[in-house]
Scaffold this active site. Structure first.
Site, short mmCIF file in Angstrom:
data_model
loop_
_atom_site.label_atom_id
_atom_site.label_comp_id
_atom_site.label_asym_id
_atom_site.label_seq_id
_atom_site.Cartn_x
_atom_site.Cartn_y
_atom_site.Cartn_z
N ASP A 145 16.26 -10.52 -2.36
CA ASP A 145 15.97 -9.39 -3.27
C ASP A 145 16.90 -8.22 -2.94
O ASP A 145 16.46 -7.08 -2.84
CB ASP A 145 14.50 -8.98 -3.15
CG ASP A 145 14.07 -8.05 -4.30
OD1 ASP A 145 14.86 -7.87 -5.25
OD2 ASP A 145 12.95 -7.51 -4.23
N GLY A 177 0.83 -1.19 0.00
CA GLY A 177 0.00 0.00 0.00
C GLY A 177 0.86 1.24 0.00
O GLY A 177 2.07 1.19 -0.25
N LYS A 227 3.92 2.56 6.82
CA LYS A 227 3.49 1.67 5.75
C LYS A 227 2.05 1.24 6.01
O LYS A 227 1.67 0.98 7.15
CB LYS A 227 4.38 0.44 5.68
CG LYS A 227 5.80 0.72 5.24
CD LYS A 227 6.61 -0.57 5.15
CE LYS A 227 5.95 -1.57 4.22
NZ LYS A 227 6.71 -2.82 4.12
#
Length: 1300
Positions: free
Chosen positions: A1115, A991, A1013
């Site tokens: 990642d 979001g 967040k």
């Protein structure tokens, strides 16, 4: 190796080349082409591979866009001279017309330019995606009001010296939507970025065609896959390192291959191809004429150079012994100008006859000597007549023989007639001129002394051949007046550009005394001309002369046609008979007419000049212009037509909340404030400007060059525009006005690209003066205004062609105000939806909205909303608002700027206690029907819950965190009322991410800046589980170089995760901002070696901590590292930037998104993720740091990267990369994972170069790790074990752990 990203233009180019059958073997060479008036003329380009010469496409006034849609010439790959486009209506782009045009050589230029695009009214982009080289000359792109995508072209990739380009008067950059592929929402992968004129940008020809940027050294061309072509290729190739696979040749083409020099036995021709001697001999400068080509110094030339000649038996040019003999076959050549004489430069033997008729000029002798000074022999006759500009014949300094093979009237080898200023015969006497046959004839040379003629008789050997009448003492050297008879005109017929005259036949006493007639004529605004025919004060002849031979029949009246003349101009004309007398005792007899004055007929005027426009209100435009240069009649009125133009709808594609907004203007032109009157100084009456510059005075070089080009270019336009029929000629203003207006509407009312201008009505008006005021216009709207000049004969000859200007009215002050009131409605417990109406009639287009809202007692927050975002819900949603009283207002921003703020609207966000009491009140007051509804909803919820609990969610690390959707608040819970939101930071993986302030979060701190967040309100249960999982993961991490979790707000909606605020954003954006050309450069220099090693150490320390906690990141990339206010780099919060940099990920086989450019080969092949694979990604991050966040494997698609890495490929070594960092990268990219270093080993190798503060703050130097422990490589499976809450657990693990 690193390859640049080549947009699908490469695939399109290859397909088009294959479909066109392109091959050097099938090359078809066409000569220069001048294509005008009709679109069908373009068919002459069919099958042309090379235009050997220039290509001009111009003056297609009636063409429409539909006419060009079926036309394409994919065979054409190069033009050897220049490409010019001028006033081709309906043509919007060249991308389909010339999809494979790769090279413009510029061997011969158009006034210094190789590419000229001038006044193309509908051209939207240049669109030459295959163009790779403009070898010589500059580019001129001027006065194309719709032309965009000029700022996205890097001319430096095409030209050796682009600094002399002239690109002005096109559509303003701020009004263009110059979006390259892959940027700002455009489809496709991004184009390459280059720096041109100090500005770094993506490079493209259109929104769907990138500009080629090859990775090859020294400007070599490349294939579509980025492989370097052969060094002799230009513009691209189909195979690397193959000189036969070139699109065009850098140097020379011969037998289907490119060569640096022509092979033995062949010769250079036109600087681009090689020909054999036989082929050179067959070339013709002019079809149908004998070849004059010769071979000299390895080149096939149209003529041998000066000092060399070609004999009849050989095509090769040979150096002359002494004066170079050069035979020139001319027939009978008339030299009436210096330019005509230049055809004889270097000629020594003139096979034919010469007629000199030089009536105008100033100081011609030096120029004539350069052209005729080498002539030794004339095989025919030499005739010098009416050459008033000649004072001496000394320019014939080497003339030795006039052979007389042909003679004037069969008698005269040398014929000198009527040269009013001739005084000297030059060196003929001393040089020994020989005339073996024929006579000499001298008459009407009043300034040539007889003694010179008599001496010439002796030298040439002609004494006694001619009688006294042929060297008449009465007309040579004698300015005495003669008895004359009056000649009378018997008829005249006038047209717009010519006059036909006839006069009575003159019969002297002796018929043979009448030689010819001379007609004198000149412009004469006043009837005050005199018969003086000598040179005027400027050294030029004031009268024009026309020699008229005697009619063959003795009964026929002599006559002449004077042409070309200017329309609607008064001319003075008289005629004089040229006579002589053979009787010495008879007075000289002559005849002359009186001066008569005649008017030519009117014609259509030329276009009005220097149109300027201005706006002084929102509904009026002022237009002013100057009269046409050639009125061709009495100007009686001007026809003014104007039409509203549609705004460019592509502007809606830009998000002006993130892109700089530069707006069009409608400023008042100060030239309108000048007084009426002529702006040009009048010349003093009776004087004329001499044609040569005053001694010692020169124009500044730049001004002179610009003035010269403009003058020559306008002369070209004037000559060219008179050839085709005007696009809409007003043939009858009164009787056919409706028909002509309809024709005009088709001409200027063509649909404007990107809009629907043809839907707007065309207005027209007639004005008597050079100005017009256009009223009743729409505010802040662009109009096209066409102006025609009409003279008194417009009903017969029509009005002029149009000159046009574009102008914009001024904005209306209240037009951008939002009507009505701002309304609101609750969207959730902590968000509201604000709605408002768009301005019904804005200034141009609405581009964005600004919302200013504030909580009572706090500072206001400004939120920008693009129009596209507004259009989705008719407003905007304000989310994550803390409880309290709020006020909000909004204003619109249009093309004209900002509108007014609306009145404020107040709304209230309730707190948790109010929400609970409100819910209880509802339950106590509902009706029985309401209770029944609640029971039904509860039942549905129960069954839904049962179903949801039966759903099995898989986890990447199944043992690490339970997949339950229940979250139990713990010590990390923070009350919602302690959180305040300041502004949006960006979109995270779950979001929106906001910047905010948390009160009482840390001991001793009243408020703490934080990052908040959120999870979307419509998120699925799976997404909420993942969101909470990430929060739970972060709870266990307590490391200075890992972004910290500060708290969780799980009570109420939406859920918030409170993170440490990293004010400088992610590392990728930070690195890119440090580029010198970056618009958001903070003024910080490029990182030095020590700075880069510090970043690497901080990242390695954070990763060592994660490895010690048995966590595999999977990642690691610069986008997932964050930079704090003091430039400390920390490992990010695992997923925040995935949506922000979505193009960095690749979806393989319908699975989740994978960061393939950062992944190790074992991860790509088998899905194995370990600490070893994180080390591989760390090496890529080092590469990003050194390159300031360039994209890894640039030029390769994601699929190509996947194959490249799995086949053992790694990133190419960087130029100027510090050796220490290059070695570290190479060690991280070992194919065997066990050979890669661990993060602690990496820190061991660089710890001495890290700053002292690193020892105090790092995990590597912490007691838990005891100064650099050896860490066991963590596998993906191991990372599922939950880390302890105290930070790193066991730091004494050994390397060599299990691996998938």
């Amino acid at each position: 190796m690193a390859r640049p990203k080549l947009w699908p233009w490469g695939i399109l180019l290859l397909v088009s080349l294959l479909s066109a059958g392109f091959n050097l073997d099938t090359m078809n060479v066409c000569p220069s082409l001048d294509i005008r008036s009709e679109v069908a003329e373009l068919r002459r380009l069919e099958n042309c591979s090379v235009v050997e010469g220039h290509l001009q496409i111009l003056l297609m006034f009636t063409a429409t866009g539909e006419d060009f849609r079926s036309l394409s010439f994919p065979h054409l790959t190069q033009v050897t001279d220049y490409l010019l486009l001028f006033r081709v209506y309906g043509l919007e782009s060249l991308r389909d017309l010339f999809p494979n045009l790769a090279v413009i050589r510029g061997a011969h230029l158009f006034l210094g330019y190789a590419l000229v695009i001038f006044e193309m009214p509908h051209l939207r982009d240049v669109g030459l995606p295959a163009l790779g080289a403009v070898l010589h000359g500059s580019v001129r792109v001027e006065k194309n009001q719709e032309l965009c995508h000029l700022s996205t072209i890097d001319w430096g990739l095409l030209q050796p010296t682009p600094s002399t380009n002239y690109i002005v008067g096109n559509k303003l950059g701020e009004e263009c939507a110059d979006v390259c592929p892959g940027t700002l929402g455009a489809a496709g992968e991004p184009c390459a970025r280059t720096t041109f004129n100090g500005h770094t940008d993506y490079r493209c020809w259109t929104s769907s065609h990138c500009q080629r940027v090859c990775p090859c050294p020294q400007g070599l061309a490349c294939t579509i896959s980025g492989e370097c072509c052969h060094t002799e290729c230009l513009g691209g190739c189909s195979q690397p390192e193959d000189p036969r696979a070139c699109v065009a040749c850098r140097h020379f083409y011969y037998q289907s291959a490119c060569h640096r020099a022509c092979p033995l036995g062949t010769y250079e021709h036109e600087s681009w191809r090689c020909v054999t001697a036989e082929s050179c001999a067959n070339l013709r400068s002019v079809p149908g004429r004998a070849s004059t080509f010769g071979i000299h110094q390895g080149k096939c030339l149209a003529q041998c150079p000066p000092g060399f000649t070609r004999n009849g038996s050989s095509i090769f040019c040979h150096k002359c012994e002494g004066l170079c003999p050069k035979e020139c076959k001319v027939g009978t050549k008339t030299i009436d100008s210096v330019q005509a004489a230049q055809d004889l430069v270097g000629c020594t033997h003139v096979e034919g006859s010469l007629i000199l008729n030089l009536r105008r000029g100033y100081n011609l002798e030096p120029e004539l000597q350069r052209s005729l000074g080498l002539v030794e022999t004339i095989t025919g006759f030499l005739k010098i007549k009416h050459s008033f500009a000649l004072v001496s014949l000394s320019f014939f300094k080497n003339l030795k023989l006039i052979r007389g093979d042909t003679m004037v009237d069969g008698n005269y080898t040398l014929y000198v007639l009527d040269n009013q200023n001739l005084q000297q015969l030059g060196p003929w006497v001393s040089a020994g001129l020989t005339i073996p046959v024929g006579k000499i004839y001298f008459a009407f040379n009043p300034r040539l002394c007889l003694e010179h003629i008599y001496r010439l008789e002796e030298v040439t050997g002609t004494r006694g051949r001619q009688n006294k009448a042929e060297i008449n003492p009465r007309t040579n050297g004698d300015r005495a007046a003669c008895q004359t008879r009056t000649l009378r005109f018997v008829s005249n017929v006038t047209e717009a550009d010519r006059i036909l005259l006839r006069w009575e036949r003159y019969e002297p006493l002796e018929a043979r005394d009448l030689l010819s007639f001379i007609v004198y004529y000149k412009e004469s605004p006043f009837q005050n001309a005199t018969e003086h025919v000598g040179p005027d004060a400027c050294g030029s002849q004031s009268w024009n002369l026309l020699d008229v031979e005697l009619p063959l029949s003795r009964t026929q009246e002599p006559g002449v046609i004077l042409a070309p003349l200017k329309p609607w101009t008064q001319y003075a004309v008289f005629v004089r008979a040229i006579t002589l007398t053979t009787a010495e005792d008879s007075p000289h007899q002559g005849a002359q007419s009186p001066i008569v004055y005649l008017w030519t007929l009117p014609a259509a005027p030329t276009v009005p000049q220097d149109v300027i426009s201005s706006s002084n209100s929102s509904s009026h435009l002022l237009v002013r212009w100057k009269p046409p240069t050639q009125r061709n009649g009495n100007i009686t009125y001007y026809l003014v037509l104007w039409q509203r133009l549609a705004e460019d709808g592509d502007l809606y594609l830009n998000d002006y909340c993130h892109r700089g907004l530069r707006l069009p203007t409608s400023n008042h032109d100060p030239r309108f404030d000048r007084e009426d009157g002529d702006l040009e100084a009048e010349l003093e009456l009776g004087c004329c400007p001499c044609q040569h510059a005053p001694p010692g005075q020169v124009l500044p070089a730049l001004e002179a060059q610009e003035a010269s080009f403009q003058k020559k270019f306008e002369n070209f336009l004037h000559n060219a525009i008179t050839i085709p029929k005007p696009p809409w000629k007003v043939t009858s203003i009164h009787r056919n006005l409706q028909r002509d207006a309809g024709r005009h509407r088709r001409a200027i009312g063509s649909p404007r690209p990107g809009g629907n201008s043809s839907d707007f009505e065309i207005q027209e008006d007639k004005v008597p003066r050079e100005r017009a005021v256009l009223g009743g216009l729409r505010h802040f709207t662009e109009y096209r205004i066409d102006i025609h000049a009409c003279n008194h004969a417009a009903h017969i000859v029509g009005c002029s062609a149009a000159t046009f200007v574009f102008a914009r009215t001024m904005p209306r002050r209240e037009a951008d105000d939002i009507p009505g009131k701002l309304s609101w409605e609750a969207a959730s417990k902590s968000s509201v939806l604000l709605r408002w109406f768009e301005p019904p009639d804005p200034n141009g287009l609405i581009l964005k909205y600004e919302i200013k809202y504030r909580r009572l007692g706090e500072e206001a927050t400004v939120l920008c909303v693009s129009r596209l975002r507004y259009a989705k819900v008719g407003g905007v949603q304000l989310a994550l608002l803390p409880p309290g009283n709020y006020s909000a207002r909004v204003r619109a921003t249009s093309l004209a700027g900002n509108g007014s703020w609306t009145d404020s609207v107040a709304f209230y966000i309730p707190g948790p206690e109010e929400e609970d009491s409100g819910g209880l009140h509802i339950l106590l007051t509902v009706t029985p029907a309401g209770l029944m509804l609640l029971i039904i909803l509860a039942a549905l919820g129960f069954f839904y819950s049962r179903k949801r609990n039966g759903t099995l969610y898989t986890s990447v690390n199944p043992e690490y965190l339970s997949a339950s959707d229940m979250y139990i608040p713990d010590e990390w819970e923070v009350p919602r009322e302690q959180i305040s939101i300041i502004r949006e930071l960006g979109q995270g993986s779950f979001g929106m991410v906001y910047e905010g302030v948390a009160k009482g979060l840390e001991a001793g701190e009243e408020s703490t800046p934080v990052a908040l967040k959120t999870v979307n309100e419509l998120a699925s249960p799976r997404e909420r589980i993942e969101f909470l999982k990430e929060a739970s993961v972060m709870k266990a991490f307590q490391c200075h170089h890992v972004v910290r979790l500060l708290g969780v707000v799980s009570q109420g909606q939406p859920t918030l995760v409170i993170m440490e605020l990293m004010t400088r954003g992610d590392l990728k954006s930070h690195l890119r901002s440090l580029r010198p050309e970056a618009e958001n450069n903070p003024g910080i220099p490029r990182p030095a070696l020590g700075d880069m090693i510090q970043m690497a150490g901080e990242i390695a320390d954070g990763m060592a901590y994660l490895a010690a906690n048995k966590f595999v990141h999977r990642d690691l990339a610069a986008r997932n590292c964050m930079v704090s206010q003091d430039f400390t780099v920390k490992i990010g919060d695992f997923g925040m930037t995935r949506d922000v940099y979505e193009t960095d990920y690749y979806r393989k086989g319908g699975k989740g998104l994978l960061p393939v450019r950062w992944m190790a080969p074992e991860s790509l092949k088998d899905g194995i993720f370990t600490t070893h694979s994180d080390v591989w990604s760390f090496g890529v991050v080092l590469w990003e740091i050194v390159t300031l966040a360039e994209q890894p494997y640039q030029g390769l698609s994601n699929e190509q990267v996947l194959k490249f890495v799995m086949d053992g490929g790694v990133l190419e070594e960087l130029e100027d990369c510090p050796h220490q960092l290059q070695e570290l990268m190479s060690s991280c990219w070992q194919q065997n994972p066990r050979l890669r270093p661990t993060f602690t080993q990496i820190l061991n190798s660089i710890q001495k170069e890290l700053r002292p503060s690193f020892r105090l703050l790092s995990f590597y130097h912490s007691p838990e790790c005891q100064g650099g422990c050896g860490l066991q490589p963590t596998t993906d499976a191991e990372s599922s074990s939950p880390p302890t809450s105290k930070g790193a657990s066991d730091c004494s693990l050994q390397n060599g752990g299990p691996e998938h």
